[in-house]
Design a protein around this motif. Structure first.
Motif, short mmCIF file in Angstrom:
data_model
loop_
_atom_site.label_atom_id
_atom_site.label_comp_id
_atom_site.label_asym_id
_atom_site.label_seq_id
_atom_site.Cartn_x
_atom_site.Cartn_y
_atom_site.Cartn_z
N LEU A 55 0.47 -1.48 -0.03
CA LEU A 55 0.36 0.16 0.09
C LEU A 55 1.43 1.10 -0.21
O LEU A 55 1.95 1.43 0.61
CB LEU A 55 -0.71 0.44 1.19
N ASN A 57 0.97 5.06 0.37
CA ASN A 57 0.62 6.47 1.34
C ASN A 57 0.05 7.59 0.45
O ASN A 57 0.36 7.86 -1.20
CB ASN A 57 1.56 7.23 2.28
N ASP A 59 -1.70 12.08 1.29
CA ASP A 59 -2.58 12.24 1.89
C ASP A 59 -4.48 12.92 2.31
O ASP A 59 -4.80 13.80 2.85
CB ASP A 59 -2.36 13.95 1.45
N VAL A 66 -8.62 2.44 5.43
CA VAL A 66 -6.76 1.32 5.05
C VAL A 66 -7.35 0.40 5.94
O VAL A 66 -6.84 -0.88 5.53
CB VAL A 66 -5.78 2.45 5.36
N MET A 85 -0.82 0.46 9.00
CA MET A 85 -1.94 1.40 8.05
C MET A 85 -1.10 3.12 8.35
O MET A 85 -0.67 3.38 7.85
CB MET A 85 -3.14 1.92 8.67
N VAL A 88 2.37 3.09 6.95
CA VAL A 88 2.53 3.38 5.60
C VAL A 88 2.12 5.15 5.91
O VAL A 88 2.77 5.71 4.72
CB VAL A 88 1.07 2.66 4.29
#
Ligand code: TYC
Length: 130
Positions: A55, A57, A59, A66, A85, A88
């Protein structure tokens, strides 16, 4: 799409003095001609290549979305999903799991499809393990 070779390809080996290997075989001049026409059928096993599903990242995708993705598609507990999460979120990329090609491909598609339906820019990719 399938680029993987089967775990159980049958390989015919015609000729003399085949020996050893899984499945064994029969050799020997059984017909008195002086030629060894043995046919060996052995089972060729090969481990499938593995692929990391990652995964990325961004914004905008909500953290809770997630976490939900990791629980739903990667069979993670709430605690594991939250840890991945946050990794990431902080590092930019993180590992969801490692799978054979078609399983990894399916999981990437599932993530991208759900993200797109919720209009989140979440990105998910797969990469081959060495
Ligand atoms: N950075 C996002 C936010 O602050 C959260 C996020 C985490 C997004 C992981 C994508 O793969 C991701 N809302």
């Amino acid at each position: 799409m399938n680029t993987m070779s089967s775990d159980f390809d049958l390989v015919q080996m015609n000729g003399s003095s085949n020996s050893g290997g899984p499945g064994g075989g029969q050799t020997g001049d059984g017909d008195g001609t002086g030629f060894d026409l043995a046919t060996e059928t052995r089972i060729k096993t090969k481990k499938p290549s593995l692929y990391r599903v990652l995964l990325l990242n961004d914004d905008y995708t909500p953290m809770e979305f997630v976490v939900f993705i990791l629980e739903r598609f990667f069979n993670r507990s709430r605690e594991q999903a939250t840890r991945i999460m946050l990794h990431v979120h902080q590092k930019g990329v993180g590992l969801c799991g490692v799978y054979t090609y078609e399983v990894a491909e399916t999981k990437v598609a599932q993530v991208l499809d759900l993200a797109r339906r919720h209009e989140h820019p979440l990105q998910c990719v797969m990469e081959k393990e060495d």
